[in-house]
Design a protein around this motif. Structure first.
Motif, short mmCIF file in Angstrom:
data_model
loop_
_atom_site.label_atom_id
_atom_site.label_comp_id
_atom_site.label_asym_id
_atom_site.label_seq_id
_atom_site.Cartn_x
_atom_site.Cartn_y
_atom_site.Cartn_z
N TYR A 127 -71.57 -17.02 -16.65
CA TYR A 127 -71.31 -15.89 -16.23
C TYR A 127 -69.64 -15.47 -15.22
CZ TYR A 127 -73.61 -14.19 -20.19
OH TYR A 127 -75.18 -13.83 -20.72
N TYR B 190 -73.25 2.70 -29.75
CA TYR B 190 -74.40 1.63 -28.43
C TYR B 190 -74.54 3.66 -29.15
CZ TYR B 190 -72.56 -2.28 -27.24
OH TYR B 190 -71.78 -3.31 -27.28
N GLY C 122 -78.97 -8.76 -17.98
CA GLY C 122 -79.14 -7.46 -16.92
C GLY C 122 -80.37 -8.34 -16.03
N ALA D 132 -77.00 -8.69 -23.60
CA ALA D 132 -75.68 -7.60 -22.52
C ALA D 132 -77.13 -7.22 -21.50
CB ALA D 132 -75.05 -6.84 -22.92
N MET D 133 -77.69 -6.29 -22.75
CA MET D 133 -79.28 -5.72 -21.71
C MET D 133 -80.70 -6.52 -21.46
SD MET D 133 -81.76 -3.24 -24.51
CE MET D 133 -83.11 -3.53 -24.71
N TYR E 11 -74.16 -8.41 -29.26
CA TYR E 11 -73.38 -8.03 -28.07
C TYR E 11 -74.15 -6.93 -27.10
CZ TYR E 11 -68.57 -10.56 -29.66
OH TYR E 11 -68.24 -11.08 -30.22
N ALA E 12 -75.03 -6.26 -27.49
CA ALA E 12 -75.20 -4.94 -26.72
C ALA E 12 -77.14 -5.98 -26.19
CB ALA E 12 -75.65 -4.02 -28.06
N TRP F 71 -81.99 -7.65 -11.71
CA TRP F 71 -82.53 -6.56 -10.74
C TRP F 71 -84.28 -7.42 -10.39
CZ3 TRP F 71 -87.06 -4.91 -13.27
CH2 TRP F 71 -87.51 -5.10 -14.74
N LEU G 147 -91.66 -4.61 -21.93
CA LEU G 147 -90.46 -3.64 -22.31
C LEU G 147 -89.56 -4.19 -22.65
CD1 LEU G 147 -91.18 -2.41 -17.95
CD2 LEU G 147 -91.83 -1.49 -20.06
N TYR G 148 -88.95 -4.90 -22.70
CA TYR G 148 -87.99 -5.18 -23.47
C TYR G 148 -88.45 -5.49 -24.91
CZ TYR G 148 -84.95 -5.06 -19.01
OH TYR G 148 -83.75 -4.90 -18.15
N MET H 75 -76.49 -2.50 -20.98
CA MET H 75 -76.37 -2.95 -22.89
C MET H 75 -74.51 -1.83 -22.91
SD MET H 75 -78.27 -1.20 -25.79
CE MET H 75 -77.00 -0.21 -26.59
N PHE I 287 -75.67 -17.22 -13.18
CA PHE I 287 -74.32 -16.50 -12.48
C PHE I 287 -73.22 -17.14 -12.56
CE2 PHE I 287 -73.20 -14.47 -8.52
CZ PHE I 287 -73.50 -12.83 -8.71
#
Lengths: 197, 197
Positions: free
Chosen positions: B111, A187, B167, B163-164, B159-160, B171, B186-187, A164, B108
């Motif tokens: 971006y 943020y 992400g 992006a989160m 945006y936040a 992983w 969880l998210y 983020m 991938f």
DNA sequence: GTTTTAACTGAACGTGCGTTCATATCAAAC
DNA sequence: GTTTGATATGAACGCACGTTCAGTTAAAAC
């Protein structure tokens, strides 16, 4: 030993690294030639090989220097933030945004060019990145233990927060609608609420 | 007109796109040659030009198809989510994670390879991305208006959150410690709390 | 003013690039 | 069984790549 002072090597070296950084960030490692980098510096391509053994090492050292600077900056900041998990999390959040916004080219390369690293170089950069992530994970775990945070999975929350925050680099431009400190505060509000007990 | 059925074109075409997708994601657009793509498919490089006018268009169409699929999938999902901002946000969050995790190569590329697009192609992809972001921004604005969310700047929060969520792709691996639906939850917990009134 | 040598040039090496095109192939159409 | 044309080959085009290296330059050392 001649020309130890007045030598160009302490000028040309940094200029090569700066040019490579800029060009790699703009066009990508694979799309940039040694001749382009040399052209930007004002020398012939052969001269670059006085400063790097090859193109791959040039990329690796840019990334490693960036990660070293990030870890050093964090160590200095963390020392000032005290022990309270909430204060440390705010310090981490604001510092991450500020540090990354100041180095857009380095950040871009560090995220995008990992696949162009030789395996041993990749492992080293991953190790440094992991060390950075570990500080945030520790902050979250301490905050959970202290009852300040409710975070069911600190590892996943670490990934989520860092993704983020780093995302700011994709849209923020200096001189835009918001100042950097306003962005930091927006943020921080979201991070604080997301992990709140 | 011969060989309209039994022709190879409806087999070779998709195989070229799949090979290009895989190779671009692994090594980057600039680092992959037309000969490599052709080799993966089992044809000579010249044969690729029966299916794409050039390498740039091949990249663009992969990205455009991905964005079209994303917008189509969102339109279908959004129709099922009703009008309540909280329900729509949960639907958006879970769907974003699921859709993106199922298409790691496409994500991938979408971006990382924006800088390799010709300006007019870049503009088109940006337009589609903007359309996707706009749905989330609208959900947030509606939630603020309804008193469900406290979001001082819906654009930045959009945006936040994106992006989160994106992400996760960096992983998450199938068969790891967490199932995808656990990751979703969880998210969603973090997103819900971050925008909570 | 001669010597030393770090810094750089410029040409060359072999290799691979994106793209084009005349030609070959062969299943479908008649 | 002949014709047709979509599909693919394979050689070629000019160009750029990363890297090497013998030779040149010029500032510092003496």
């Amino acid at each position: 030993m001649a020309r130890t002072q007045g030598s160009h090597s302490d000028i040309t070296g940094p200029r090569i690294r700066r040019a490579a950084l800029r060009l790699f960030a703009r066009h990508g490692f694979a799309a940039v030639s040694m001749r382009q980098i040399a052209g930007e510096v004002g020398v012939q391509a052969g001269a670059l090989y006085n400063y790097t053994p090859d193109k791959q090492t040039l990329l690796f050292e840019l990334m490693r220097d960036h990660m070293d600077a990030l870890l050093a900056a964090r160590a200095a900041e963390a020392a000032r933030a005290g022990r309270d998990p909430m204060a440390r999390l705010e310090n981490f959040t604001r510092h991450h945004i500020r540090f990354h916004i100041e180095r857009p080219d380095e950040v871009f390369i560090a995220y995008m060019e990992l696949r162009n690293l030789a395996p041993e170089n990749f492992a080293e950069i991953e190790r440094l990145r992991h060390a950075y992530e570990d500080e945030l994970e520790t902050i979250l775990r301490n905050g959970v233990a202290a009852g300040d945070f409710a975070v069911p999975d600190p590892r996943v929350a670490t990934y989520a927060v860092i993704a983020m925050l780093t995302g700011v680099n994709t849209w923020y431009r200096a001189g835009g609608r918001l100042s950097l400190s306003e962005v930091e505060t927006l943020y921080w509000d979201m991070v604080r609420k997301a992990v709140a007990a």
